[in-house]
Scaffold this active site. Structure first.
Site, PDB file in Angstrom:
ATOM      1  CG  ASP A 128      -9.831  -0.573   4.394  1.00  0.00           C
ATOM      2  OD1 ASP A 128      -9.573  -0.832   3.200  1.00  0.00           O
ATOM      3  OD2 ASP A 128      -9.105  -0.902   5.349  1.00  0.00           O
ATOM      4  CD  GLN A 134      -3.278  -4.507   6.541  1.00  0.00           C
ATOM      5  OE1 GLN A 134      -3.156  -3.559   5.784  1.00  0.00           O
ATOM      6  NE2 GLN A 134      -3.926  -5.608   6.193  1.00  0.00           N
ATOM      7  CE  LYS A 159      -3.734  -2.558   2.106  1.00  0.00           C
ATOM      8  NZ  LYS A 159      -4.390  -3.056   3.330  1.00  0.00           N
TER       9      LYS A 159
END
Ligand code: NDP
Length: 282
Positions: free
Chosen positions: A118, A95, A51
């Site tokens: 997200d 994460q 990422k």
């Protein structure tokens, strides 16, 4: 049979995003992504690194917050709060999975919905349900882009999603429904899974079990999307679909690796750019 090449499609989208980021910079808007990683899970480390690299490739500002495994809930929430308030940060990503002692739900709820790239916050999940969304969850949105590559019109098609996680299966089903597909969602309690899969014009498999969907479960001419990423004892990475047999039946199929994975990351980049643009209008 044609391969739905996520590497190629994501590279094309990346080029478009790179140009958009450069144009935004001219107007003083710099998209920025903050990534929080807690502990030292090796798979999480790999995801975070890719990422960060994608951000660097596109000219997106990024910052990493690597916290020790023993970080407390209060410390983590305080960090999220500070990033909510930080102008340089347009997107925040925590994460997952977090170490067991941390409350994932509370952490996701603490992210400002307008920075939730997200799309895991309940506000964004609700918006996806209604069909009036700012961000699309990264994996399902990437899959929709891949399905579009096949040229299939989803209207009235039988789409089967195997897996009902909040991250993949459920939002995936909603996006297909918004495109007027007839959607069946399967899970571990589903009976006659093979029969249901065999009726699918579009089959999306997100289970996490190596090669559980075999060619005899695939309809002739289907679009097959394999979300799974399973590491075999010999370290080989395979999907949830047995590629050799399924590709004999499918008209279009995603490989593992190089299918859904790269699309997930590029969608995260797109969401970060979207967040930056929206925040700049506030
Ligand atoms: P989860 O473990 O959260 O969900 C798995 C789902 O599969 C559950 O709904 C479960 O059902 C269902 N399931 C389990 N066994 C069976 C079975 N025998 N028959 C039918 N359904 C079954 O996984 P995720 O959705 O997070 O991820 C799925 C896979 O996709 C993993 O391999 C993961 O690594 C991969 N992944 C890949 C991404 C990418 O970018 N390429 C991104 C995200 C995930 P139940 O609800 O009843 O337990």
């Amino acid at each position: 049979m044609q391969i739905l090449d996520g590497k190629m499609v994501s590279a094309r989208i990346k080029e478009e995003l790179k140009a958009e980021v450069a144009a935004l910079k001219e107007t003083g808007i710099v998209p920025g992504l903050a990534v929080i990683i807690v502990g030292d899970d090796p798979a999480s480390r790999v995801y975070v690194n890719s990422k960060k690299k994608a951000c660097a490739d596109l000219g997106i500002y990024s910052e990493e917050h690597a916290l020790p495994a023993e970080t407390t809930q209060e410390e983590l929430l305080a960090l999220v709060e500070s990033l909510n308030a930080k102008d340089e940060v347009s997107g925040i990503l925590v994460q997952l999975p977090l170490p067991k002692h941390l409350d994932e739900k509370a952490v996701i709820n603490a992210i400002a919905p307008e920075k939730d790239v997200d799309a895991f916050h309940p506000v964004n999940v609700g918006k996806i349900m209604i069909g009036d969304f700012d961000f699309l969850p990264c994996t399902p949105a990437g899959i929709m882009d891949l399905i579009a590559e096949s040229g299939i019109d989803l209207t009235g098609k039988n789409c089967v999603v195997v897996g009902r996680s909040n991250i993949v299966g459920k939002p995936m089903s909603m996006l297909l429904l918004h495109k007027n597909a007839t959607v069946t969602i399967c899970h571990s309690k589903t009976q006659n899974l093979a029969e249901i899969c065999k009726n699918a014009d579009v089959l999306v498999v997100a289970v996490g079990r190596a090669e559980m969907v075999t060619g005899d479960m695939v309809k002739e001419g289907a679009v097959v999307i394999d979300v799974g990423m399973n590491r075999l004892p010999d370290k080989k990475l395979v999907g949830d679909v047995e590629f050799a047999s399924a590709s004999q039946k499918a008209a279009y199929i995603t490989p593992v690796p190089g299918g859904v994975g790269p699309m997930t990351i590029v969608t995260l980049m797109r969401n970060t750019v979207t967040a930056a643009k929206k925040l700049s209008k506030k």
